[in-house]
Write an enzyme that holds these catalytic residues in place. Structure first.
Site, short mmCIF file in Angstrom:
data_model
loop_
_atom_site.label_atom_id
_atom_site.label_comp_id
_atom_site.label_asym_id
_atom_site.label_seq_id
_atom_site.Cartn_x
_atom_site.Cartn_y
_atom_site.Cartn_z
N ARG A 110 0.99 -1.57 -0.08
CA ARG A 110 0.24 0.12 -0.36
C ARG A 110 1.01 1.52 0.11
O ARG A 110 0.34 1.86 0.34
CB ARG A 110 -1.02 -0.09 0.96
N GLU A 159 -2.98 17.86 -12.57
CA GLU A 159 -3.59 18.44 -13.65
C GLU A 159 -4.58 18.40 -13.96
O GLU A 159 -5.83 17.90 -14.64
CB GLU A 159 -2.63 17.16 -14.10
N GLU A 174 12.48 18.94 -24.84
CA GLU A 174 11.71 19.47 -23.18
C GLU A 174 12.16 20.57 -22.37
O GLU A 174 11.19 21.23 -21.83
CB GLU A 174 11.74 17.72 -22.54
N ASN A 189 2.08 20.55 -21.53
CA ASN A 189 1.49 20.01 -23.29
C ASN A 189 1.93 20.63 -24.38
O ASN A 189 1.48 19.36 -25.70
CB ASN A 189 -0.01 19.36 -22.87
N LYS A 207 3.89 11.66 -11.81
CA LYS A 207 3.20 10.70 -11.89
C LYS A 207 3.98 9.56 -12.12
O LYS A 207 5.11 9.85 -12.81
CB LYS A 207 2.87 11.17 -13.86
N HIS A 234 2.82 18.87 -27.24
CA HIS A 234 2.48 17.22 -26.62
C HIS A 234 1.27 16.82 -27.93
O HIS A 234 0.88 15.60 -27.97
CB HIS A 234 2.66 16.75 -25.08
N LYS A 278 9.15 23.25 -14.40
CA LYS A 278 8.61 22.13 -14.05
C LYS A 278 7.43 22.25 -12.76
O LYS A 278 6.06 21.65 -12.02
CB LYS A 278 9.26 20.37 -14.30
N HIS A 300 1.76 13.71 -29.63
CA HIS A 300 1.23 12.84 -29.61
C HIS A 300 1.25 11.86 -30.11
O HIS A 300 1.81 10.73 -30.91
CB HIS A 300 0.56 12.02 -28.27
N ARG A 346 -1.48 23.09 -15.10
CA ARG A 346 -0.17 21.49 -15.51
C ARG A 346 -1.10 21.36 -17.14
O ARG A 346 0.67 21.00 -17.35
CB ARG A 346 -0.75 20.23 -14.72
N HIS A 392 10.34 10.27 -28.07
CA HIS A 392 8.99 11.35 -27.95
C HIS A 392 9.65 12.63 -28.01
O HIS A 392 8.40 13.35 -28.42
CB HIS A 392 8.96 10.20 -26.05
#
Ligand SMILES: NC(=O)c1ccc[n+]([C@@H]2O[C@H](COP(=O)([O-])OP(=O)(O)OC[C@H]3O[C@@H](n4cnc5c(N)ncnc54)[C@H](O)[C@@H]3O)[C@@H](O)[C@H]2O)c1
Ligand SMILES: [Zn+2]
Length: 365
Positions: A122, A238, A186, A246, A144, A249, A228, A253, A242, A266
Site C-alpha cells: 500500500r 493536472e 522538453e 503539454n 506521475k 505534445h 516544471k 503524441h 499543468r 518522444h
C-alpha cells in the site's frame, strides 16, 4: 548545490541538482529517509553498469543498506507484469513497509519504480535519481507514475510524489546522442511556456549544450526543473495550469501513435509538435511573425528531426481520440510570446490540417 522545492500534497519535497551529486547521494538520502531500513534500487543493466557502483558506495558510506533490482530495458517493459516481478523480488528479499524504492534510470525506470513504490504494501517511500535528460527535466518531477497496457501508453498509474529527486547532470555524458538531443526539446518547451531566459540561453549556447558542457547543462536543467516544479506545484493533479506542460505534445503524441512509436523518440515528436503549435498560433493571430520564426528556428537548430510523412486526416482523427480531450474538445497550447502560452480549444480543422501539411513539407516530402 541547487535546491528546487516542489509544493505538492501530501508534503513538499526537493529536487537537488549538482554536477557530481551521485557521489554524495547517500548523505541526502539519509536525511529524507531517516527510518528507512533498506533501499531497493530499481534500474536497468546499462545504467547499473555505469553508475551502480558509485551510488552503492555512497549509500554504504552513509550507512544505508541497499539491494539492486534490475528490470529489462525499454518502453515495452513498462508493464504490470514487470511491476509484479519486481514486487515479488522485493518480498523475497525481505522488503517491508520501512523499505524504500529508489528509481535509478530514465523515464521508463522512473515511471515503473514510482508505480511499484506507490502500491507495494500500500505504498512505501520513493526517491528518484533520473539519468536521462528527459527524466531529469521532466518525468522525475511531479509524481506521475504508471505503466502501459497493450491498448495504450500510461493507461494505469498513480500520483506518487517522491521524497527527493537527485539530479546529477554529469551522468548524461554516457547518454546516446539521439536520446540526449530529443530530451532538449522538453527543456525548450519549458522556456516557451514560462521562461524566456531558458529560450535565450538555448539560442545563444547551442554548441556548448550539444557538446554537453557541464556548466551549461547544470544551468539548463536547473531552470527547466524550476519551471516544471512551479507548474506542478500550482496544479498537482493536472486539472488546469499543468496543461501548459503539454505544449508541443498534442500534435507530438499524434505523430508518435500514428507512426506506432517506431519513427520518433518522444522528444523528437515534441519538437515537431512545437513547430505545429507555433504555426497554428500564427495562423490564428495568437502570435507574431518574429516569435514564430524564433521558435521554429531554434527547433531546427537542435535538429535534424526524423522526417514527418503522415496523412493529416489521420492525425486529425488521432487528436480527437487522445485521452487528454475534455468533453470531446482538443486543447491546444499556443505560444503568444516566448515565455507565455495560452490554452485554445477551438482550432478549426483546416488550420490543423494545414499545420500538419507544413510538417510534411518542411521534411521535404
Ligand atoms: N511521469 C511523467 O511525468 C513522464 C513525463 C514524460 C515522460 N514519461 C515517460 O518516460 C519514458 C521515457 O523516458 P526516457 O526518454 O528517459 O527513456 P528510457 O527510460 O527508456 O531511457 C532511454 C535509454 O537510455 C538508457 N540510459 C538511461 N540513462 C542513461 C545514461 N545516463 N547513460 C547511458 N544510457 C542511459 C536507458 O537504459 C534506455 O535504454 C516514457 O515511458 C514516458 O511515458 C513520464
Ligand atoms: Zn514530454
Amino acid at each position: 548545490l541547487i535546491r528546487v522545492q516542489i509544493n505538492t500534497p501530501p508534503r513538499p519535497y526537493e529536487a537537488l541538482i549538482e554536477n557530481g551529486l551521485l557521489r554524495s547521494a547517500g548523505v541526502y538520502l539519509r536525511d529524507v529517509l531517516p527510518n528507512t531500513r533498506r533501499i531497493f534500487i530499481v534500474t536497468v543493466k546499462r545504467v547499473r553498469r555505469h553508475y551502480g557502483k558509485l551510488l552503492a558506495e555512497s549509500l554504504v558510506e552513509a550507512g544505508l543498506e541497499h539491494h539492486f533490482l534490475e528490470m529489462p530495458d525499454g518502453e515495452q517493459w513498462k508493464t504490470l507484469k514487470t511491476v509484479e516481478e519486481l514486487a515479488l523480488k522485493m518480498v523475497k528479499s525481505g522488503a517491508d513497509r520501512e523499505s524504500a524504492v529508489l528509481a535509478l534510470g530514465g523515464g521508463v525506470v522512473g515511471d515503473t519504480a514510482g508505480f511499484l513504490g506507490s502500491i507495494y504494501m500500500r505504498g512505501v517511500k520513493v526517491v528518484q535519481i533520473p539519468t536521462t535528460f528527459l527524466a531529469q527535466v521532466d518525468s522525475s518531477i511531479g509524481g506521475k507514475t504508471g505503466v502501459n497496457l497493450a491498448t495504450g501508453k500510461n493507461l494505469i498509474g498513480t500520483f506518487k510524489q517522491p521524497r527527493l529527486v537527485l539530479i546529477d547532470p554529469t551522468v548524461l555524458m554516457t547518454l546516446p546522442e539521439r536520446e540526449f538531443r530529443a530530451g532538449l526539446f522538453e527543456a525548450l518547451k519549458t522556456g516557451v511556456i514560462r521562461n524566456p531566459r531558458i529560450f535565450e540561453f538555448m539560442e545563444q549556447n547551442r554548441d556548448r549544450i550539444l557538446q554537453r558542457d557541464a556548466a551549461s547543462l547544470e544551468w539548463l536543467i536547473s531552470e527547466s526543473v524550476r519551471v516544471k516544479a512551479s507548474v506542478v506545484s500550482e496544479d498537482e493533479l493536472e486539472k488546469g495550469t499543468r496543461m501548459i506542460l503539454n505544449f508541443g505534445h498534442t500534435v507530438g503524441h499524434a505523430l508518435e501513435t500514428e507512426t506506432r512509436y517506431r519513427h520518433f523518440l518522444h522528444g523528437e515528436a515534441v519538437g515537431w509538435g512545437i513547430i505545429a503549435a507555433t504555426n497554428i498560433a500564427l495562423r490564428m493571430g495568437r502570435t507574431d511573425d518574429e516569435t514564430a520564426r524564433r521558435v521554429i528556428d531554434i527547433v531546427n537548430a537542435y535538429g535534424p528531426l526524423p522526417p514527418v510523412k503522415v496523412n493529416p486526416r489521420n492525425i486529425l482523427k488521432r487528436l480527437t481520440r487522445d485521452k487528454k480531450t475534455i468533453h470531446g474538445k482538443v486543447h491546444f497550447i499556443l505560444p503568444n510570446v516566448v515565455g507565455k502560452v495560452e490554452v485554445h480549444s477551438d482550432v478549426p480543422e483546416r488550420v490543423l490540417i494545414h499545420a500538419v501539411e507544413e510538417l510534411n513539407q518542411l521534411s521535404g516530402s
